[in-house]
Structure formats: structure tokens, C-alpha cells
Design a protein around this motif. Structure first.
Motif, PDB file in Angstrom:
ATOM      1  N   ASN A   1       0.851  -1.174   0.000  1.00 48.82           N
ATOM      2  CA  ASN A   1       0.000   0.000   0.000  1.00 48.82           C
ATOM      3  C   ASN A   1       0.889   1.227   0.000  1.00 48.82           C
ATOM      4  O   ASN A   1       2.090   1.151   0.240  1.00 48.82           O
ATOM      5  CB  ASN A   1      -0.912  -0.010   1.234  1.00 48.82           C
ATOM      6  N   THR A   2       0.289   2.364  -0.234  1.00 46.70           N
ATOM      7  CA  THR A   2       1.025   3.610  -0.158  1.00 46.70           C
ATOM      8  C   THR A   2       1.529   3.784   1.267  1.00 46.70           C
ATOM      9  O   THR A   2       0.790   3.578   2.229  1.00 46.70           O
ATOM     10  CB  THR A   2       0.111   4.786  -0.545  1.00 46.70           C
ATOM     11  N   ALA A   3       2.790   4.151   1.390  1.00 55.38           N
ATOM     12  CA  ALA A   3       3.384   4.284   2.725  1.00 55.38           C
ATOM     13  C   ALA A   3       4.267   5.519   2.781  1.00 55.38           C
ATOM     14  O   ALA A   3       4.848   5.921   1.776  1.00 55.38           O
ATOM     15  CB  ALA A   3       4.200   3.045   3.063  1.00 55.38           C
ATOM     16  N   LEU A   4       4.357   6.092   3.928  1.00 55.29           N
ATOM     17  CA  LEU A   4       5.247   7.211   4.184  1.00 55.29           C
ATOM     18  C   LEU A   4       6.510   6.671   4.840  1.00 55.29           C
ATOM     19  O   LEU A   4       6.431   5.900   5.805  1.00 55.29           O
ATOM     20  CB  LEU A   4       4.586   8.229   5.119  1.00 55.29           C
ATOM     21  N   ILE A   5       7.663   7.061   4.331  1.00 55.67           N
ATOM     22  CA  ILE A   5       8.931   6.688   4.954  1.00 55.67           C
ATOM     23  C   ILE A   5       9.344   7.847   5.851  1.00 55.67           C
ATOM     24  O   ILE A   5       9.556   8.967   5.367  1.00 55.67           O
ATOM     25  CB  ILE A   5      10.015   6.405   3.897  1.00 55.67           C
ATOM     26  N   ASP A   6       9.412   7.602   7.133  1.00 57.42           N
ATOM     27  CA  ASP A   6       9.791   8.632   8.104  1.00 57.42           C
ATOM     28  C   ASP A   6      11.313   8.723   8.152  1.00 57.42           C
ATOM     29  O   ASP A   6      11.967   8.028   8.922  1.00 57.42           O
ATOM     30  CB  ASP A   6       9.216   8.285   9.484  1.00 57.42           C
ATOM     31  N   HIS A   7      11.884   9.588   7.323  1.00 56.36           N
ATOM     32  CA  HIS A   7      13.341   9.689   7.237  1.00 56.36           C
ATOM     33  C   HIS A   7      13.973  10.117   8.558  1.00 56.36           C
ATOM     34  O   HIS A   7      15.118   9.767   8.840  1.00 56.36           O
ATOM     35  CB  HIS A   7      13.760  10.626   6.101  1.00 56.36           C
ATOM     36  N   GLU A   8      13.251  10.839   9.383  1.00 58.40           N
ATOM     37  CA  GLU A   8      13.819  11.285  10.662  1.00 58.40           C
ATOM     38  C   GLU A   8      14.006  10.126  11.634  1.00 58.40           C
ATOM     39  O   GLU A   8      14.805  10.215  12.561  1.00 58.40           O
ATOM     40  CB  GLU A   8      12.948  12.377  11.268  1.00 58.40           C
ATOM     41  N   ALA A   9      13.289   9.020  11.421  1.00 57.51           N
ATOM     42  CA  ALA A   9      13.431   7.845  12.287  1.00 57.51           C
ATOM     43  C   ALA A   9      14.606   6.968  11.867  1.00 57.51           C
ATOM     44  O   ALA A   9      14.940   6.016  12.569  1.00 57.51           O
ATOM     45  CB  ALA A   9      12.143   7.022  12.262  1.00 57.51           C
ATOM     46  N   LEU A  10      15.234   7.300  10.759  1.00 54.42           N
ATOM     47  CA  LEU A  10      16.339   6.491  10.239  1.00 54.42           C
ATOM     48  C   LEU A  10      17.662   7.213  10.455  1.00 54.42           C
ATOM     49  O   LEU A  10      17.757   8.425  10.237  1.00 54.42           O
ATOM     50  CB  LEU A  10      16.119   6.214   8.750  1.00 54.42           C
ATOM     51  N   PRO A  11      18.714   6.486  10.835  1.00 57.85           N
ATOM     52  CA  PRO A  11      19.997   7.124  11.121  1.00 57.85           C
ATOM     53  C   PRO A  11      20.840   7.379   9.866  1.00 57.85           C
ATOM     54  O   PRO A  11      20.702   6.684   8.857  1.00 57.85           O
ATOM     55  CB  PRO A  11      20.695   6.092  12.011  1.00 57.85           C
ATOM     56  N   TRP A  12      21.707   8.379   9.950  1.00 60.17           N
ATOM     57  CA  TRP A  12      22.769   8.552   8.970  1.00 60.17           C
ATOM     58  C   TRP A  12      23.853   7.538   9.334  1.00 60.17           C
ATOM     59  O   TRP A  12      24.361   7.555  10.444  1.00 60.17           O
ATOM     60  CB  TRP A  12      23.341   9.962   9.019  1.00 60.17           C
ATOM     61  N   VAL A  13      24.202   6.684   8.411  1.00 55.60           N
ATOM     62  CA  VAL A  13      25.173   5.616   8.658  1.00 55.60           C
ATOM     63  C   VAL A  13      26.474   5.941   7.930  1.00 55.60           C
ATOM     64  O   VAL A  13      26.454   6.209   6.722  1.00 55.60           O
ATOM     65  CB  VAL A  13      24.609   4.260   8.167  1.00 55.60           C
ATOM     66  N   PRO A  14      27.607   5.927   8.645  1.00 57.26           N
ATOM     67  CA  PRO A  14      28.890   6.181   7.969  1.00 57.26           C
ATOM     68  C   PRO A  14      29.143   5.129   6.883  1.00 57.26           C
ATOM     69  O   PRO A  14      28.830   3.954   7.055  1.00 57.26           O
ATOM     70  CB  PRO A  14      29.922   6.052   9.095  1.00 57.26           C
ATOM     71  N   PHE A  15      29.718   5.566   5.783  1.00 51.69           N
ATOM     72  CA  PHE A  15      29.990   4.683   4.645  1.00 51.69           C
ATOM     73  C   PHE A  15      31.325   3.971   4.866  1.00 51.69           C
ATOM     74  O   PHE A  15      32.268   4.095   4.103  1.00 51.69           O
ATOM     75  CB  PHE A  15      29.975   5.475   3.345  1.00 51.69           C
ATOM     76  N   THR A  16      31.363   3.229   5.966  1.00 48.10           N
ATOM     77  CA  THR A  16      32.553   2.464   6.303  1.00 48.10           C
ATOM     78  C   THR A  16      32.469   1.101   5.620  1.00 48.10           C
ATOM     79  O   THR A  16      31.363   0.624   5.346  1.00 48.10           O
ATOM     80  CB  THR A  16      32.656   2.286   7.831  1.00 48.10           C
ATOM     81  N   PRO A  17      33.551   0.494   5.289  1.00 45.71           N
ATOM     82  CA  PRO A  17      34.926   0.793   5.693  1.00 45.71           C
ATOM     83  C   PRO A  17      35.634   1.801   4.798  1.00 45.71           C
ATOM     84  O   PRO A  17      36.821   2.061   4.982  1.00 45.71           O
ATOM     85  CB  PRO A  17      35.610  -0.571   5.575  1.00 45.71           C
ATOM     86  N   TYR A  18      34.930   2.401   3.852  1.00 46.42           N
ATOM     87  CA  TYR A  18      35.578   3.294   2.898  1.00 46.42           C
ATOM     88  C   TYR A  18      35.967   4.632   3.506  1.00 46.42           C
ATOM     89  O   TYR A  18      37.084   5.085   3.331  1.00 46.42           O
ATOM     90  CB  TYR A  18      34.682   3.502   1.670  1.00 46.42           C
TER      91      TYR A  18
END
Length: 163
Positions: free
Chosen positions: A12-29
Motif C-alpha cells: 500500500n502507499t506508505a510514508l517513509i519517516d526519514h527522521e526515524a532512520l539514522p545517517w550511517v557512515p559509509f565504512t569501511p571506505y
């Protein structure tokens, strides 16, 4: 006897709550680039991400196995192989099979933030065009889950179609 509910009936149509998701470091790069994984579709191999890069950074050259759509939210960036500059509001469409080197353009804020819809894999290459790393929906989900576990964050199911 009633028929079982089909999976498509749960989508179904859904809203993605971007504020509930963390910024993840692009490791190991690099710990300086951050990705926010909004959605990963394991069936189509598609991801929807936010990417945050310092304004002075050049990213590694990479090859796309599928198409990529990039919408610039903040800052300015370019590919070393092209003469255009993407600024806020710009949409870049990358065809499957292309390779390029993204670089932030200084003087347009402290960071570049883009919304990326990526199909397939990104193959990172060294100066001799040899593949040194492969990123796809699975590597992004694995990185997201590992980060959540390390930080004590309850992960969201970014692969869910149920919203």
C-alpha cells in the motif's frame, strides 16, 4: 474455503519517516560520507538513499550495473568526466553501464546531500579500472543493521512493502 491473502494485497502507499532512520557512515571506505537507507527492494535490487558528502570530497570512480536517478537537495557536485554541475533541484539520470567519478564542488555550502534511486550494483574501481568493492541493496542493508546494533538502535524494516 477462502483464498489466502496474496502479498500484493499487503502493498500500500506508505510514508517513509526519514527522521526515524539514522545517517550511517559509509565504512569501511570513509567515516566522512553518510548514507541514510530509506528503502531496499531485494526483488528488483533497488535502493532509495540519501547521501551526505563533505563539500570538499571526491568519491571513488564507480560503474553502475543499472540506472541511477540523483536529485540534488543541497550543495553542488559534478562528475569529473562531464562539464555540468548539479545544484539543488537538479536531476541527474545515469544510464546502466556508465562509470564516473563524483566530486563535490566547493563554494556551495558545507556538504552535498542527494536523494538517490539506484537499480543494481555499484562497482568501485581503482586507478587501473579494477573492481575493488561492490555495493548493492544487500551490502547497504547489512551496513545499516550493523550500525543499528552497534548504536543500540532498533532497526526499521527498510525492505518491507507493507509500509
Amino acid at each position: 474455503m477462502t483464498a489466502p491473502r496474496m502479498n500484493f494485497e499487503n502493498v500500500n502507499t506508505a510514508l517513509i519517516d526519514h527522521e526515524a532512520l539514522p545517517w550511517v557512515p559509509f565504512t569501511p571506505y570513509t567515516p566522512d560520507v553518510h548514507i541514510k537507507l530509506l528503502k531496499a527492494d531485494p526483488v528488483r535490487g533497488e535502493t532509495i538513499t540519501l547521501l551526505k558528502v563533505p563539500a570538499s570530497m571526491e568519491l571513488p570512480r564507480h560503474h553502475h550495473s543499472g540506472t541511477v536517478i540523483v536529485y540534488t537537495i543541497a550543495g553542488a557536485w559534478r562528475y569529473k568526466e562531464h562539464d555540468w554541475v548539479a545544484r539543488p533541484g537538479s536531476v541527474v539520470f545515469e544510464t546502466a553501464g556508465t562509470a564516473h567519478t563524483p566530486a563535490a564542488v566547493a563554494g556551495h555550502g558545507d556538504e552535498v546531500i542527494t536523494l538517490n534511486i539506484t537499480m543494481g550494483e555499484l562497482l568501485y574501481m581503482d586507478d587501473a579500472s579494477q573492481v575493488v568493492a561492490i555495493e548493492n541493496w544487500k551490502t547497504l542493508v547489512d551496513r545499516y543493521l550493523a550500525y543499528c546494533e552497534a548504536q543500540g538502535i532498533t532497526p526499521h524494516d527498510v525492505t518491507s512493502f507493507a509500509g
